[in-house]
Design an enzyme around this catalytic site. Structure first.
Site, PDB file in Angstrom:
ATOM      1  N   ARG A 158       0.849  -1.207   0.000  1.00 14.57           N
ATOM      2  CA  ARG A 158       0.000   0.000   0.000  1.00 14.57           C
ATOM      3  C   ARG A 158       0.879   1.249   0.000  1.00 14.57           C
ATOM      4  NH1 ARG A 158      -4.517  -2.975   2.596  1.00 14.57           N
ATOM      5  NH2 ARG A 158      -4.680  -4.480   0.911  1.00 14.57           N
ATOM      6  N   GLU A 167     -13.327 -15.223   9.910  1.00 23.65           N
ATOM      7  CA  GLU A 167     -13.334 -14.598   8.580  1.00 23.65           C
ATOM      8  C   GLU A 167     -13.037 -15.600   7.470  1.00 23.65           C
ATOM      9  OE1 GLU A 167     -10.488 -11.414   7.918  1.00 23.65           O
ATOM     10  OE2 GLU A 167     -11.368 -10.926   5.984  1.00 23.65           O
ATOM     11  N   LYS A 172     -17.115 -12.508   9.898  1.00 25.08           N
ATOM     12  CA  LYS A 172     -16.652 -11.491   8.940  1.00 25.08           C
ATOM     13  C   LYS A 172     -16.623 -12.105   7.542  1.00 25.08           C
ATOM     14  CE  LYS A 172     -12.755  -8.394   7.944  1.00 25.08           C
ATOM     15  NZ  LYS A 172     -11.771  -7.479   8.536  1.00 25.08           N
ATOM     16  N   SER A 212     -14.334  -5.417   3.026  1.00 29.68           N
ATOM     17  CA  SER A 212     -14.622  -4.693   1.783  1.00 29.68           C
ATOM     18  C   SER A 212     -14.022  -5.396   0.567  1.00 29.68           C
ATOM     19  CB  SER A 212     -14.197  -3.227   1.869  1.00 29.68           C
ATOM     20  OG  SER A 212     -12.829  -3.058   2.103  1.00 29.68           O
ATOM     21  N   GLY A 213     -12.919  -6.090   0.747  1.00 29.96           N
ATOM     22  CA  GLY A 213     -12.443  -7.035  -0.264  1.00 29.96           C
ATOM     23  C   GLY A 213     -12.079  -6.505  -1.642  1.00 29.96           C
ATOM     24  N   GLY A 214     -11.873  -5.198  -1.768  1.00 33.02           N
ATOM     25  CA  GLY A 214     -11.528  -4.645  -3.074  1.00 33.02           C
ATOM     26  C   GLY A 214     -12.639  -3.767  -3.651  1.00 33.02           C
ATOM     27  N   ARG A 230      -9.390  -1.456   3.404  1.00 30.89           N
ATOM     28  CA  ARG A 230      -9.220  -0.503   2.302  1.00 30.89           C
ATOM     29  C   ARG A 230     -10.369   0.497   2.190  1.00 30.89           C
ATOM     30  NH1 ARG A 230      -8.061  -5.355  -1.688  1.00 30.89           N
ATOM     31  NH2 ARG A 230      -9.087  -6.394   0.054  1.00 30.89           N
TER      32      ARG A 230
HETATM   33  P1  13P Z   1     -10.564  -5.125   3.348  1.00 30.91           P
HETATM   34  O1  13P Z   1     -11.784  -4.426   3.876  1.00 30.91           O
HETATM   35  O2  13P Z   1      -9.567  -4.189   2.719  1.00 30.91           O
HETATM   36  O3  13P Z   1     -10.907  -6.325   2.517  1.00 30.91           O
HETATM   37  O4  13P Z   1      -9.792  -5.673   4.608  1.00 30.91           O
HETATM   38  C1  13P Z   1     -10.492  -6.275   5.616  1.00 30.91           C
HETATM   39  C2  13P Z   1      -9.700  -7.350   6.204  1.00 30.91           C
HETATM   40  O5  13P Z   1      -9.378  -7.315   7.367  1.00 30.91           O
HETATM   41  C3  13P Z   1      -9.329  -8.483   5.347  1.00 30.91           C
HETATM   42  O6  13P Z   1      -8.802  -9.509   6.133  1.00 30.91           O
END
Ligand code: 13P
Length: 334
Positions: free
Chosen positions: A33, A177, A219, A260-262, A292
């Site tokens: 990043r 998650e 999650k 959020s995953g992208g 993100r």
């Molecule tokens: P993002 O929301 O950027 O996907 O990150 C969340 C996260 O903790 C992924 O493991």
């Protein structure tokens, strides 16, 4: 295990109007990043950036918890206070990422298995001493031709369950998650089908392992088309995501905090809003645990320069506010 305490922390993390900041990027991930904004990934730059986020005035009104990384939980703000103290003063619960990343599966090298049982119980006890009250373990499921395999889903589910059980034994709320990745050109229906299957297997493993469901959070990914496929409307994403969750997530689970995953910052807020509008009598609070989608603008505006800290904090506070409103179904746009 004090079940009352676990359940109380889990509920606090999904207080309506608030959600979680994932600031637990590993040194490798934060390095990527930083590279995009031409900032060198030194320990001091990582510290300064996290200090900016955690000291944002008023952010505790919208952020219930922050997930830290092993390096970060040991760091201090420039005034000498530990980050844990800084967060607690904002009314924010400190959390910690405890998995140790992924490795390719032996029999299916395009799939990943999460590792991290090395010294896990000891690490959890130490993190608890530091002040962490919740943890995260991320499993990754990849969609592709003839994947995910049942073996990959099962192994990751077993590990999530074992991690969750261990967390609860030391008094830490586990965030479970299982992330079905957005990478690829698959349709939203394919994501739906895979996510239903993954969540069914994960909850079967959690129950069989004896995980206390009111003392954990899920999650998941939203049910969404692959990043190379045509986008769906937020109503369609909300409809299929809720349908998937209703089919798979027991009502005892107090909250679901999406990754959020992208997705872009705006997409992530719009989709969370759509979900909260459409949720009807769904039993769980629907909130966020974004990395993100809370940090992208702040990181860009900061650009590694101390003098940009205040404007970067404004960007972060704005994202936290918008998503906080979305948890209430009150986000009406920027
Ligand atoms: P993002 O929301 O950027 O996907 O990150 C969340 C996260 O903790 C992924 O493991």
């Amino acid at each position: 295990m004090d079940q009352t305490k676990l359940a109380s922390v889990a509920r606090q993390l999904v207080t309506p109007g608030k959600g979680i900041l994932a600031a637990d990027e590993s040194t490798g991930t934060i390095g990527k990043r930083f590279a995009k904004i031409n900032v060198e990934s030194t320990e001091e730059n990582r510290r300064a950036y996290r200090e900016l986020l955690f000291t944002t005035p008023g952010v505790g009104d919208y952020i219930s918890g922050v997930i830290l990384y092993d390096e970060t939980i040991r760091q201090r703000a420039h005034d000498g206070h530990t980050f844990v103290t800084v967060l607690e003063k904002q009314g924010i619960i400190p959390g910690i990422k405890v998995d140790l990343g992924t490795e390719p599966m032996i029999d299916s090298p395009f799939e990943l298995i999460t590792k991290g049982f090395e010294g896990l119980e000891e690490r959890l006890r130490q993190y608890f001493e530091f002040g962490a009250r919740f943890a995260k373990w991320r499993a990754v499921i990849t969609i592709g031709e003839s994947i995910p395999t049942d073996a990959c889903i099962s192994e990751n589910a077993q590990r999530l369950a074992q991690y969750a059980k261990l967390c609860q034994e030391v008094g830490i709320v586990p965030i479970v998650e299982p992330e079905v990745l957005m990478d690829g050109a698959h349709t939203i229906d394919r994501c739906y089908e895979v996510t239903v299957k993954v969540l069914e297997i994960v909850f079967k493993a959690l129950r069989e392992t004896g995980v206390f469901l009111p003392g954990m959070l899920l999650k998941p990914n939203m049910v969404i088309a692959g990043s190379e496929a045509e986008k769906n409307t937020s109503d369609e994403i909300a409809r299929l995501t809720l349908q998937c969750l209703r089919q798979t997530v027991p009502k005892e689970v107090p909250g679901i905090v999406f990754l959020s995953g992208g997705q872009s910052e705006i997409e992530a807020a719009v989709n969370l809003q759509a979900m909260n509008v459409a949720k009807g009598d769904a039993p769980w609070n629907l909130s966020f645990s974004y990395g993100r989608a809370l940090q992208a603008s702040a990181l860009k505006v900061w650009g590694g320069k101390e003098e940009n800290s205040v404007v970067a904090q404004d960007e972060f506070l704005k994202r936290a506010t918008m998503n906080g409103l979305a948890t209430l179904g009150q986000y009406t746009g920027e």
